[in-house]
Design an enzyme around this catalytic site. Structure first.
Site, PDB file in Angstrom:
ATOM      1  N   ILE A 321     -11.270 -30.122  21.205  1.00  0.00           N
ATOM      2  CA  ILE A 321     -11.061 -29.435  22.480  1.00  0.00           C
ATOM      3  C   ILE A 321     -11.661 -28.034  22.401  1.00  0.00           C
ATOM      4  O   ILE A 321     -11.579 -27.349  21.378  1.00  0.00           O
ATOM      5  CB  ILE A 321      -9.555 -29.366  22.841  1.00  0.00           C
ATOM      6  N   GLU A 322     -12.289 -27.653  23.496  1.00  0.00           N
ATOM      7  CA  GLU A 322     -12.916 -26.344  23.569  1.00  0.00           C
ATOM      8  C   GLU A 322     -11.848 -25.272  23.771  1.00  0.00           C
ATOM      9  O   GLU A 322     -10.924 -25.441  24.571  1.00  0.00           O
ATOM     10  CB  GLU A 322     -13.900 -26.333  24.748  1.00  0.00           C
TER      11      GLU A 322
END
Length: 829
Positions: A321-322
């Site tokens: 996940i960013e």
């Protein structure tokens, strides 16, 4: 000759290769951290490693989940310690029973690492596979040194049902290449999520109460080992870094000096690794050591070093996940590495401090038996009239490992009543329950029994009051003198059919067992009546709510033998009577004696509704009183055949997108025709100020805003001033209302919200808080006023039916004994 030498070399290489343990990657068929493993795959890997190392790994199945998955631990030791594993265990247990134990350089410490108590904090089980591999990796000198000094118990997954719920969903929706966009589908887990077990209970808050199957079975095995250290591995939101000890304040005042010191020592070792790798982290914030039912505090109060680790990630993180705030992408591989490093740091710290850990643990139990902490040296529980509560209470005492007995004699003593902390002269009666503080688990005993725990800081992570006398609704006294209990034998309950066939059987209503008995009768279509007022017959007095099972209306084969057998099964003492007349109160044919009919009960589940609130209701019906409950999705409420439903339960949640005007009108129409609606906690907000519903907030006068110049750095404490994270209040009850039947005179509740509700003007204010209702725990100063003179339990009559407003959840975590009785009244009466 060359061919012979070549053959020897080849044989050596092949032999050496066959001796190598399979890596997680070799077993799973993919790199660790590239995919989430199902629980069975994790267990199979551990079993494979155990089979390759029969002289170092012991496999133990200590139980199973509600869905049938195995609960497993794997005990790892050096070959030398493994050869005498049982001897080490038994010798160690002697220290917990104050028996002399010979310790020397060969005495190992025992470290227990628990992973994945929250199912969607799924990095933990992945990490555990790397941990056991490296523990048995002969080339890993650090781990080989650990095993010289330490027995390591690995629980790769405390919550298999929750984990597989998460993994099944994630593996189904993930993209072939992970979508790191935070709002992508694979980062938005559907209701109820994988965090909780089958019954949607939080297993990390159940260690002391032991309401769940998984907890009960784990504690049995835990008590067979009583480790020196217990580490619990978790995850938090993905935008955060990593938390490791030292813990935040508040520390409970009875945590020992050594336990506090070890927090610091361990934190220093974790910091060393994280600094070397330039990883971000924090300590001494948020995760405290106070509430006694966590995987770090309950072991701590049992003498162990208990700690929590929290990795940024959780169910939202997925495989990657960013994180814009961190300017990076958090991957499952990152999370595994962080948890692995703290696992290693923990075991290294235990190994390096082995002698001190063993000696301090032994001292803990020696002091517990010989010099117990606290003012009270004996606890006295009054049994008269509370026999079934006391029976249930002793079952809980046994699960905790407490020693108890009865007074065995009548004696006048002085003691402190624990809910009021008032000193009183007491008549100790022979059947009263006695618990001496001079026993191995006296620290835990003192902490669970205390009704005003000392709180050193107002910023807390969980509830701040839990005294057992509050939770069980039993009169408990603390005595400053030591009394030795006599052996306890529960009173035998046996109901026999009288020689003269009775007119009716009478059963008191004041215990959860009575609700189970009622449930059995209703399922078998036995007609049950109840008196709404007290009555007297055969010179015996009975309270309102008493169950009356008459021959009239019960045309069932073997009626007498069936009713008496069911009562005996559930420890209910029946009183047979030969007449329907009474000497005081209402005769059995009067309007004050009403029929309890078997209701069709439905509860809503789904988006917007608290999973744990649903779970408390679900578990109460299925596992506690064994009565049928129908679960329906909230988006199907408009299609519900209301004419087939008697009781509709709305667990706590946000119903703003569920109950529109049309559905509210439908509910009102159904209630008017005889339906019973029960709203719990935040579900009540759906009826605030709505036409036809008598629920409103208190009118408060607005004072001049004093917060114009509030300080930014004090915002956390400012927020705390408006809350009650879980404090104990005494509820004033209308004892004449059926909702309160069977509840003890003193009803206590755990307040977790500033309700600020006005009294009903067109209904019954059954339970409310007065100016003096507060008993214990933290309440913010701004919340205090809102919790004075506020409604807690109300019942509104609407046509032939009724609405029960419960601002507080009486089934919260299955903790409140009186709450279960009150909820039974709401459902069946």
């Amino acid at each position: 000759m060359i061919r012979y030498i070549y053959g020897l070399i080849l044989s050596f290489v092949l032999l050496n290769a066959s001796a190598q343990n399979k890596t997680p990657e070799q077993f799973l068929g993919h790199p660790l951290g590239s995919k989430f493993s199902f629980h069975y795959q994790v267990v199979d890997y551990f079993k494979t490693i155990a089979a390759q190392n029969p002289n170092q790994v012991k496999v133990v199945q200590y139980g199973s989940t509600n869905e049938g998955r195995p609960l497993m631990v794997f005990i790892v030791a050096s070959p030398e310690n493994f050869a005498r594993l049982e001897e080490i265990r038994l010798d160690h247990l002697k220290s917990t029973k104050n028996q002399s134990v010979k310790t020397d350089a060969k005495t190992p410490a025992i470290a227990w690492l628990s992973y994945n108590v929250h199912g969607n904090e799924a990095v933990s089980s992945e990490t555990s596979m790397k941990v056991i591999y490296e523990l048995l990796n002969k080339n890993n000198r650090s781990m080989q040194d650990v095993l010289k000094n330490t027995i390591v118990i690995l629980d790769p997954c405390i919550n298999p049902d929750g984990r597989d719920r998460y993994v099944q969903w994630y593996n189904r929706v993930q993209n072939e290449v992970s979508d790191v966009t935070p709002f992508a589908l694979e980062h938005n887990e559907p209701w109820p999520g994988g965090r909780f077990n089958h019954y949607l209970f939080d297993l990390n808050r159940d260690w002391a109460w032991q309401t769940q199957k998984e907890t009960q079975e784990r504690i049995v095995f835990y008590s067979q080992w009583m480790p020196h250290l217990h580490a619990d591995f978790h995850e938090m939101s993905p935008n955060r870094s990593y938390y490791f000890p030292p813990a935040a304040k508040p520390f409970h005042q009875d945590i020992t000096k050594w336990q506090r010191e070890f927090n610091e020592i361990l934190g220093a070792n974790c910091r060393k690794y994280f600094d070397q790798n330039n990883w971000t982290y924090f300590s001494k914030k948020e995760y405290d050591l106070f509430y006694p039912s966590y995987g770090d505090t309950w072991p701590t109060y049992n003498g162990a070093i208990g700690m929590t680790y929290e990795q940024g990630g959780g169910g939202r993180a997925g495989l990657a996940i960013e994180r814009p705030d961190e300017n990076d992408t958090l991957t499952l591989k990152n999370r595994i590495e962080h948890h692995y490093v703290t696992s290693v740091a923990t075991l290294e710290t235990v190994s390096a401090n082995k002698d001190k850990m063993v000696s301090e643990f032994n001292n803990f139990y020696e002091n517990a038996v010989q010099k117990p902490i606290g003012t009270f040296k004996t606890y006295l529980i009054k049994s008269q009239g509370n026999e079934e509560r006391v029976r249930s209470f002793t079952e809980w005492l046994s699960r905790q490992g407490f020693e108890y007995g009865i007074a065995g004699k009548n004696l006048a003593v002085k003691g402190t009543e624990l809910t009021t902390l008032s000193d009183q002269n007491i008549k100790m009666e022979s059947n009263d329950l006695l618990i001496s503080a001079y026993q191995p688990k006296s620290n835990l005993l003192k902490i669970l029994f205390e009704t005003k725990p000392v709180l050193e800081d107002s910023i807390t992570y969980d509830i701040t009051s839990w005294g057992i006398s509050y939770l069980y609704g039993i009169k408990t006294f603390g005595l400053k003198e030591k009394y030795v209990p006599a052996a306890y034998q529960p009173e035998k309950t046996e109901n026999k059919i009288p020689a003269t066939t009775p007119y009716a059987y009478i059963a008191k209503w004041n215990s959860v067992n009575d609700a189970v008995f009622l449930s059995e009768l209703l399922k078998r279509k036995i007609l049950v009546r109840t008196s709404n007022i007290p009555f007297e017959t055969n010179k015996m007095s009975f309270e309102a709510g008493t169950l009356i099972i008459t021959k009239k209306g019960n045309y069932v084969n073997n009626f007498d033998s069936l009713v008496t057998a069911l009562a005996t099964k559930h420890f209910v003492k029946l009183v047979p009577v030969t007449t329907g007349g009474v000497t005081a109160g209402a005769s059995f044919g009067s309007d004050e004696v009403v029929t309890i009919r078997p209701p069709k009960i439905v509860t809503l589940v789904g988006d917007g509704i608290s999973p744990t609130a649903v779970g408390a209701v679900w578990h109460y019906f299925e596992q506690q009183i064994k009565y049928p409950l129908t679960l329906i999705s909230q988006d199907k409420l408009s299609q519900l055949p209301f004419d087939q439903v008697d009781v509709l339960i709305l667990p706590s949640g946000n119903y703003s997108n569920i109950l529109n005007e049309k559905l509210l009108a439908t509910l009102q129409d159904w209630v008017k025709k005889g339906g019973r609606l029960i709203a719990l906690e935040n579900a009540n907000d759906a009826f605030l100020n709505k036409p036809g519903f008598d629920l409103t907030k208190k009118v408060t006068t607005h004072k001049k805003d004093q917060d114009t110049f509030k300080k930014f750095g004090e915002q956390e404490r400012e927020e705390a001033s408006t809350t009650s994270p879980g404090s104990m209040f005494q509820v004033t009850l209308d004892a004449t209302h059926p909702l309160s039947f069977g509840c003890s005179k003193d009803y206590f509740t755990i307040v977790r919200n500033a309700y600020n509700m006005d009294y009903l003007t067109d209904g019954w204010n059954v339970g409310y808080l007065t100016d003096t209702a507060y008993k214990a725990g933290f309440v913010g100063n701004k919340a205090t006023e809102k919790l004075k003179n506020t409604l807690i339990m109300g019942v509104q009559q609407m046509g032939q039916g009724k609405i029960t407003y419960l601002m507080d959840d009486p089934l919260f975590r299955g903790m409140l004994y009186n709450g279960k009785i009150l909820f039974s009244n709401a459902v069946f009466r």
